[in-house]
Design an enzyme around this catalytic site. Structure first.
Site, PDB file in Angstrom:
ATOM      1  N   ASP A  21       0.824  -1.212   0.000  1.00  0.00           N
ATOM      2  CA  ASP A  21       0.000   0.000   0.000  1.00  0.00           C
ATOM      3  C   ASP A  21       0.860   1.266   0.000  1.00  0.00           C
ATOM      4  O   ASP A  21       1.971   1.266   0.522  1.00  0.00           O
ATOM      5  CB  ASP A  21      -0.922  -0.016   1.229  1.00  0.00           C
ATOM      6  CG  ASP A  21      -2.080   0.955   1.090  1.00  0.00           C
ATOM      7  OD1 ASP A  21      -2.353   1.403  -0.042  1.00  0.00           O
ATOM      8  OD2 ASP A  21      -2.715   1.267   2.112  1.00  0.00           O
ATOM      9  N   ASN A  69     -10.978  -2.256  -5.287  1.00  0.00           N
ATOM     10  CA  ASN A  69     -10.197  -1.364  -6.149  1.00  0.00           C
ATOM     11  C   ASN A  69     -10.855  -1.143  -7.522  1.00  0.00           C
ATOM     12  O   ASN A  69     -10.520  -0.198  -8.231  1.00  0.00           O
ATOM     13  CB  ASN A  69      -8.761  -1.889  -6.346  1.00  0.00           C
ATOM     14  CG  ASN A  69      -7.893  -1.761  -5.111  1.00  0.00           C
ATOM     15  OD1 ASN A  69      -6.986  -2.550  -4.880  1.00  0.00           O
ATOM     16  ND2 ASN A  69      -8.152  -0.752  -4.268  1.00  0.00           N
TER      17      ASN A  69
HETATM   18  C1  IPE Z   1      -5.485  -2.564  -0.167  1.00  0.00           C
HETATM   19  O1  IPE Z   1      -5.107  -1.252  -0.388  1.00  0.00           O
HETATM   20  C2  IPE Z   1      -5.481  -3.328  -1.450  1.00  0.00           C
HETATM   21  C3  IPE Z   1      -4.173  -3.528  -2.081  1.00  0.00           C
HETATM   22  C4  IPE Z   1      -3.019  -3.202  -1.592  1.00  0.00           C
HETATM   23  C5  IPE Z   1      -4.218  -4.164  -3.356  1.00  0.00           C
HETATM   24  P1  IPE Z   1      -6.209  -0.098  -0.532  1.00  0.00           P
HETATM   25  O2  IPE Z   1      -5.459   1.168  -0.715  1.00  0.00           O
HETATM   26  O3  IPE Z   1      -7.177  -0.452  -1.576  1.00  0.00           O
HETATM   27  O4  IPE Z   1      -6.917  -0.154   0.893  1.00  0.00           O
HETATM   28  P2  IPE Z   1      -7.826   0.896   1.650  1.00  0.00           P
HETATM   29  O5  IPE Z   1      -8.915   1.286   0.703  1.00  0.00           O
HETATM   30  O6  IPE Z   1      -6.970   2.053   2.022  1.00  0.00           O
HETATM   31  O7  IPE Z   1      -8.307   0.155   2.850  1.00  0.00           O
HETATM   32  C1  IPE Z   2      -1.523   0.274  -3.347  1.00  0.00           C
HETATM   33  O1  IPE Z   2      -1.294   1.651  -3.378  1.00  0.00           O
HETATM   34  C2  IPE Z   2      -1.751  -0.316  -4.720  1.00  0.00           C
HETATM   35  C3  IPE Z   2      -3.137  -0.705  -4.995  1.00  0.00           C
HETATM   36  C4  IPE Z   2      -4.121  -0.708  -4.146  1.00  0.00           C
HETATM   37  C5  IPE Z   2      -3.412  -1.147  -6.340  1.00  0.00           C
HETATM   38  P1  IPE Z   2      -2.490   2.685  -3.424  1.00  0.00           P
HETATM   39  O2  IPE Z   2      -2.827   2.925  -4.857  1.00  0.00           O
HETATM   40  O3  IPE Z   2      -3.608   2.240  -2.582  1.00  0.00           O
HETATM   41  O4  IPE Z   2      -1.807   3.979  -2.830  1.00  0.00           O
HETATM   42  P2  IPE Z   2      -2.405   4.957  -1.713  1.00  0.00           P
HETATM   43  O5  IPE Z   2      -2.851   4.103  -0.571  1.00  0.00           O
HETATM   44  O6  IPE Z   2      -3.531   5.688  -2.351  1.00  0.00           O
HETATM   45  O7  IPE Z   2      -1.264   5.844  -1.349  1.00  0.00           O
HETATM   46 MG    MG Z   3      -4.019   2.462  -0.609  1.00  0.00          MG
END
Ligand code: IPE
Ligand code: IPE
Ligand code: MG
Length: 247
Positions: A21, A69
């Site tokens: 993340d 997502n």
């Molecule tokens: C969790 O990250 C999913 C992945 C890393 C693929 P998110 O960024 O989607 O999670 P939330 O929405 O902050 O909980």
């Molecule tokens: C994790 O990084 C990757 C996916 C969930 C695909 P994020 O895209 O959630 O990045 P933040 O949490 O918005 O910084």
């Molecule tokens: Mg994230």
């Protein structure tokens, strides 16, 4: 002594799961678009896979795209799917060279055709590799997994292949997408968020949690070593008291 040498190779988790993340925040800090963060996440993936395989970890599961997502802006979703295709295409040879088997968990039917095709090809090409299993959680969520397991159990009940008295915890495990894999003993989450975000809900029942403020694109081998050292300092009691544990 460097960090890696401090790791007790006889006390490694058999399965490490990672919620990768913080890509978007990493990009924002650099003044770039979110996809810039996703592109820069590949080095972190490569380093983590390499370090885990070198140490002798059996299973590494990476949460790459959750069911939720899909609700992100279409532009970001498309870019992530495209990145997935190009990365798999580029990295399959390295997986083979390093004797790593690729697997995927999640709702494969929901992936764009090109993505699913690329993934299936890589899975087939690497299926006899034995050093480590790399599991990509794609279009995955814990609730999706439990729901599909319940459906499959229901079908087998209806077909008479299973009876209600047959159902044990082990049965449920065997219907989940992670069947035949040990439960993760260590869960790493980057970017400081203290939540599971619908990841492996059943399988994480007794996992040790390791949360770091580091954003995923900055994650390197030494950070995996730090997480493993933290894991090795924990006392895993499984409901018992300290005095009952035999080392
Ligand atoms: C969790 O990250 C999913 C992945 C890393 C693929 P998110 O960024 O989607 O999670 P939330 O929405 O902050 O909980
Ligand atoms: C994790 O990084 C990757 C996916 C969930 C695909 P994020 O895209 O959630 O990045 P933040 O949490 O918005 O910084
Ligand atoms: Mg994230």
């Amino acid at each position: 002594m460097n960090l890696q040498e401090k790791i007790d190779l006889n006390n490694l988790p058999k399965h490490v799961a990672v919620i990768m993340d913080g890509n978007g925040r990493w990009a924002k800090k650099k003044g770039g678009l979110r996809i810039f963060g996703h592109q820069n996440a590949i080095t972190a993936v490569r380093e983590t896979v390499e370090a885990a395989a070198e140490l002798g970890i059996g299973y590494l599961t990476l949460y790459a795209f959750s069911t939720e997502n899909w609700s992100r802006p279409k532009l970001e979703v498309n870019a992530l799917m495209q990145l997935l295709v190009t990365t798999i295409r580029k990295e399959t040879a390295t997986l083979t060279k390093n004797n790593i088997r690729l697997k995927a968990i999640g709702d494969m039917d929901s992936l764009p055709d090109a993505c699913r095709k690329e993934l299936m090809e890589a899975i087939t090409l690497t299926e006899s590799n034995t050093r480590m299993t790399l599991v990509l959680a794609l279009s995955y969520s814990g609730r999706w997994d439990i729901t599909q397991a319940i459906k499959a159990i229901g079908q087998d009940l209806e077909a008479g292949k299973l009876t209600v008295t047959d159902i044990r915890e082990e049965t449920v495990s065997n219907y989940l997408s992670t069947r035949n894999m040990p439960d993760p003993e260590l869960l790493i989450r980057t970017s400081g968020e203290q939540r599971i975000s619908n990841f492996l809900l059943w399988q994480l029942a007794y996992s040790e949690l390791y949360i770091t403020d580091l954003l995923w694109p900055d994650f390197r081998k030494q950070h995996l070593y730090e997480a493993l050292l933290s894991f090795q300092r924990r006392e895993r009691r499984f409901g018992k008291i300290s005095e009952q544990l035999t080392k």
